[in-house]
Design a protein around this motif. Structure first.
Motif, PDB file in Angstrom:
ATOM      1  N   SER A  77       0.872  -1.210   0.066  1.00 19.68           N
ATOM      2  CA  SER A  77       0.021  -0.017   0.047  1.00 19.68           C
ATOM      3  C   SER A  77       0.757   1.265   0.013  1.00 19.68           C
ATOM      4  CB  SER A  77      -1.013  -0.136   1.247  1.00 19.68           C
ATOM      5  OG  SER A  77      -1.830  -0.982   1.158  1.00 19.68           O
TER       6      SER A  77
ATOM      7  N   MET B 273       4.026   1.581  -0.951  1.00 21.70           N
ATOM      8  CA  MET B 273       4.510   1.467  -2.433  1.00 21.70           C
ATOM      9  C   MET B 273       3.770   2.144  -3.504  1.00 21.70           C
ATOM     10  SD  MET B 273       6.883  -1.844  -2.421  1.00 21.70           S
ATOM     11  CE  MET B 273       7.317  -1.685  -4.116  1.00 21.70           C
ATOM     12  N   ALA B 274       2.358   1.599  -3.401  1.00 25.05           N
ATOM     13  CA  ALA B 274       1.341   2.350  -4.478  1.00 25.05           C
ATOM     14  C   ALA B 274       1.004   3.544  -4.150  1.00 25.05           C
ATOM     15  CB  ALA B 274       0.018   1.250  -4.111  1.00 25.05           C
TER      16      ALA B 274
ATOM     17  N   ALA C  56       3.176   5.969  -3.017  1.00 18.44           N
ATOM     18  CA  ALA C  56       4.408   6.562  -3.375  1.00 18.44           C
ATOM     19  C   ALA C  56       4.531   6.642  -4.990  1.00 18.44           C
ATOM     20  CB  ALA C  56       5.505   5.918  -3.044  1.00 18.44           C
ATOM     21  N   THR C  57       4.090   5.608  -5.537  1.00 17.95           N
ATOM     22  CA  THR C  57       4.042   5.570  -7.065  1.00 17.95           C
ATOM     23  C   THR C  57       3.031   6.454  -7.678  1.00 17.95           C
ATOM     24  OG1 THR C  57       4.757   3.293  -6.879  1.00 17.95           O
ATOM     25  CG2 THR C  57       3.744   3.953  -9.086  1.00 17.95           C
ATOM     26  N   ALA C  58       1.945   6.561  -7.211  1.00 13.58           N
ATOM     27  CA  ALA C  58       0.874   7.531  -7.497  1.00 13.58           C
ATOM     28  C   ALA C  58       1.171   8.851  -7.266  1.00 13.58           C
ATOM     29  CB  ALA C  58      -0.462   7.120  -6.798  1.00 13.58           C
TER      30      ALA C  58
ATOM     31  N   ILE D 221       4.206  10.109  -7.262  1.00  8.22           N
ATOM     32  CA  ILE D 221       5.217  10.450  -8.396  1.00  8.22           C
ATOM     33  C   ILE D 221       4.579  10.694  -9.683  1.00  8.22           C
ATOM     34  CG2 ILE D 221       7.415   9.717  -9.296  1.00  8.22           C
ATOM     35  CD1 ILE D 221       8.078   8.101  -6.656  1.00  8.22           C
ATOM     36  N   ALA D 222       3.822   9.821 -10.015  1.00  2.69           N
ATOM     37  CA  ALA D 222       3.165   9.921 -11.171  1.00  2.69           C
ATOM     38  C   ALA D 222       2.230  11.284 -11.326  1.00  2.69           C
ATOM     39  CB  ALA D 222       2.115   8.823 -11.585  1.00  2.69           C
TER      40      ALA D 222
END
Length: 132
Positions: free
Chosen positions: A9, A11-12, A14-16, A18-19
């Motif tokens: 969760s 990691m998801a 953080a990825t969102a 950054i995107a």
């Protein structure tokens, strides 16, 4: 198992984040469009001086036109759809070596509160300025 779900969760999220941070916002598109227009106006001005033919630039919501040049001599469309010109959308680019002070205000339909000015004093090349 619960710890693995928490890590995934995080990691998801953080990825969102950054995107979303990397997305091209309206101000960046407008800055890119204004810099491109400044370069095109200088190119039109140089071609006008080289040929001795008067060149007028006219801008609008569908694109712009360099009157006095060959139809495909320079681009005639905005890169970002929704780019708008505020106020006077006609510039005289030459053929005289010194032209009058001129400017164009650019904005975007999605962000009408943001505007940039592409301006020249008639001696120096066109440049991009912020509108205060």
């Amino acid at each position: 198992m619960l710890e693995l779900l928490v890590v995934i969760s995080i990691m998801a999220l953080a990825t969102a984040g950054i995107a979303l941070a990397m997305r091209d916002n309206g101000q960046t598109q407008l800055e890119r469009e204004a810099a491109r227009l400044a370069a095109l106006l200088d190119a039109g001005r140089a071609q006008s001086r080289a040929s001795g033919v008067p060149v007028r630039w006219r801008g609008g919501p569908q694109g712009f036109n360099f009157e006095g040049l060959a139809p495909n001599a320079l681009p005639h469309q905005w890169l970002a759809t929704g780019t708008l010109v505020r106020g006077n959308a006609v510039l005289l680019l030459g053929p005289e070596p010194v032209i009058g002070a001129q400017q164009v205000l650019l904005t975007h339909q999605d962000h009408p509160d943001q505007a940039l000015r592409v301006v020249t004093d008639g001696l120096r090349p066109f440049r991009v300025e912020s509108v205060q």
